[in-house]
Design a protein around this motif. Structure first.
Motif, PDB file in Angstrom:
ATOM      1  N   ILE A  45      -1.846 -54.908 -39.414  1.00  0.00           N
ATOM      2  CA  ILE A  45      -0.991 -53.951 -40.118  1.00  0.00           C
ATOM      3  C   ILE A  45       0.430 -54.041 -39.575  1.00  0.00           C
ATOM      4  N   VAL A  46       1.391 -54.027 -40.480  1.00  0.00           N
ATOM      5  CA  VAL A  46       2.792 -53.962 -40.095  1.00  0.00           C
ATOM      6  C   VAL A  46       3.452 -52.862 -40.917  1.00  0.00           C
ATOM      7  N   TRP A  47       4.201 -52.015 -40.221  1.00  0.00           N
ATOM      8  CA  TRP A  47       4.985 -50.970 -40.878  1.00  0.00           C
ATOM      9  C   TRP A  47       6.437 -51.399 -40.777  1.00  0.00           C
ATOM     10  N   ILE A  48       7.131 -51.396 -41.889  1.00  0.00           N
ATOM     11  CA  ILE A  48       8.493 -51.913 -41.947  1.00  0.00           C
ATOM     12  C   ILE A  48       9.459 -50.777 -42.268  1.00  0.00           C
ATOM     13  N   ASP A  49      10.362 -50.521 -41.328  1.00  0.00           N
ATOM     14  CA  ASP A  49      11.359 -49.483 -41.532  1.00  0.00           C
ATOM     15  C   ASP A  49      12.504 -50.018 -42.386  1.00  0.00           C
ATOM     16  N   ILE A  65       4.170 -47.001 -49.703  1.00  0.00           N
ATOM     17  CA  ILE A  65       5.575 -46.766 -49.369  1.00  0.00           C
ATOM     18  C   ILE A  65       5.739 -45.276 -49.121  1.00  0.00           C
ATOM     19  N   SER A  66       6.530 -44.938 -48.106  1.00  0.00           N
ATOM     20  CA  SER A  66       6.746 -43.528 -47.762  1.00  0.00           C
ATOM     21  C   SER A  66       7.388 -42.782 -48.921  1.00  0.00           C
ATOM     22  N   PRO A  67       7.223 -41.453 -48.956  1.00  0.00           N
ATOM     23  CA  PRO A  67       7.773 -40.665 -50.065  1.00  0.00           C
ATOM     24  C   PRO A  67       9.273 -40.861 -50.301  1.00  0.00           C
ATOM     25  N   ASN A  68      10.043 -41.060 -49.240  1.00  0.00           N
ATOM     26  CA  ASN A  68      11.481 -41.270 -49.444  1.00  0.00           C
ATOM     27  C   ASN A  68      11.838 -42.749 -49.593  1.00  0.00           C
ATOM     28  N   GLY A  69      10.835 -43.624 -49.627  1.00  0.00           N
ATOM     29  CA  GLY A  69      11.035 -45.031 -49.947  1.00  0.00           C
ATOM     30  C   GLY A  69      11.553 -45.906 -48.836  1.00  0.00           C
ATOM     31  N   ASP A  70      11.644 -45.396 -47.604  1.00  0.00           N
ATOM     32  CA  ASP A  70      12.247 -46.228 -46.573  1.00  0.00           C
ATOM     33  C   ASP A  70      11.284 -46.817 -45.549  1.00  0.00           C
ATOM     34  N   VAL A  71       9.981 -46.615 -45.699  1.00  0.00           N
ATOM     35  CA  VAL A  71       8.992 -47.276 -44.851  1.00  0.00           C
ATOM     36  C   VAL A  71       7.919 -47.886 -45.741  1.00  0.00           C
ATOM     37  N   ALA A  72       7.606 -49.145 -45.473  1.00  0.00           N
ATOM     38  CA  ALA A  72       6.519 -49.820 -46.187  1.00  0.00           C
ATOM     39  C   ALA A  72       5.377 -50.073 -45.220  1.00  0.00           C
ATOM     40  N   ILE A  73       4.166 -49.816 -45.678  1.00  0.00           N
ATOM     41  CA  ILE A  73       2.966 -50.171 -44.930  1.00  0.00           C
ATOM     42  C   ILE A  73       2.387 -51.405 -45.590  1.00  0.00           C
ATOM     43  N   MET A  74       2.236 -52.459 -44.790  1.00  0.00           N
ATOM     44  CA  MET A  74       1.679 -53.702 -45.304  1.00  0.00           C
ATOM     45  C   MET A  74       0.475 -54.080 -44.453  1.00  0.00           C
TER      46      MET A  74
END
Length: 200
Positions: free
Chosen positions: A153-157, A180-189
């Motif tokens: 897992i990688v979380w991308i800020d 993707i976080s609610p405000n769109g600035d973090v992706a969980i891959m």
């Protein structure tokens, strides 16, 4: 959420207001440059807190230490964890030392290295938090170095930054976007075939 208003929090806020470009970027996940930004970042912090509580990763790596806001979040979310974090700015070592001392534990280890030096030849992370260099070409290489570690897992800020998103998506890695976080600035891959729940 615990930790908001403690000495580490106050130091993170101070750095975001008065030493903003000291690290060549912003203040990380805790940014108090103004009240509006702080409210936006608190939504992000709460979302990350809940994701971490659900996942409960134990071995975590971070690309881009900055002032240590990711360390602050982990100390205030997880009982058991080990974080190894890297940054090319030596000043991050002092921030991590302060954070470890404040919480009375040594869960965070700082490496004064580039992400390339830090990642190549390594394995064993449950989760990698990616928040270092945001240039498209560098991000493209970085996600491939991360893939070679086998981290599931990688979380991308800063997913809302075009350069970050394009760098990741053009790399052709086996990581697939899961959330993707609610405000769109973090992706969980995650790597293909691995669920977030498989790791916990």
């Amino acid at each position: 959420m615990k930790g908001i208003g403690d000495e580490v929090w106050n130091r993170l806020i101070w750095n975001s207001q008065y030493n903003r470009m000291g690290w060549g970027g912003n203040a990380g996940i805790v940014d108090g440059i103004n009240e509006e930004e702080l409210k936006r970042f608190l939504i992000k912090v709460e979302w990350l807190h809940n994701q971490l509580k659900a996942l409960k990763p134990q071995t975590i790596w971070e690309i881009g230490t900055n002032y240590g806001s990711w360390s602050w979040l982990l100390y205030n979310t997880l009982e058991e964890f080990r974080l190894e974090t890297c940054d090319i700015v030596e000043g991050s070592r002092e921030e991590i030392g302060f954070i470890n001392e404040y919480y009375g534990r040594e869960n965070v280890e700082f490496h004064h290295q580039s992400s390339e030096e830090f990642l190549k030849g390594r394995s064993g992370a449950d989760l990698i938090w990616m928040d270092g260099n945001h240039e498209e070409d560098w991000v493209r290489e970085e996600i491939l170095w991360i893939e070679n570690t086998g981290a599931p897992i990688v979380w991308i800020d800063d997913w809302n930054w075009w350069e970050v998103r394009e760098g990741v998506m053009s790399a052709g890695s086996r990581y697939k976007l899961e959330e993707i976080s609610p405000n769109g600035d973090v992706a969980i891959m995650r790597l293909e075939g691995v669920s977030l729940r498989d790791v916990s």
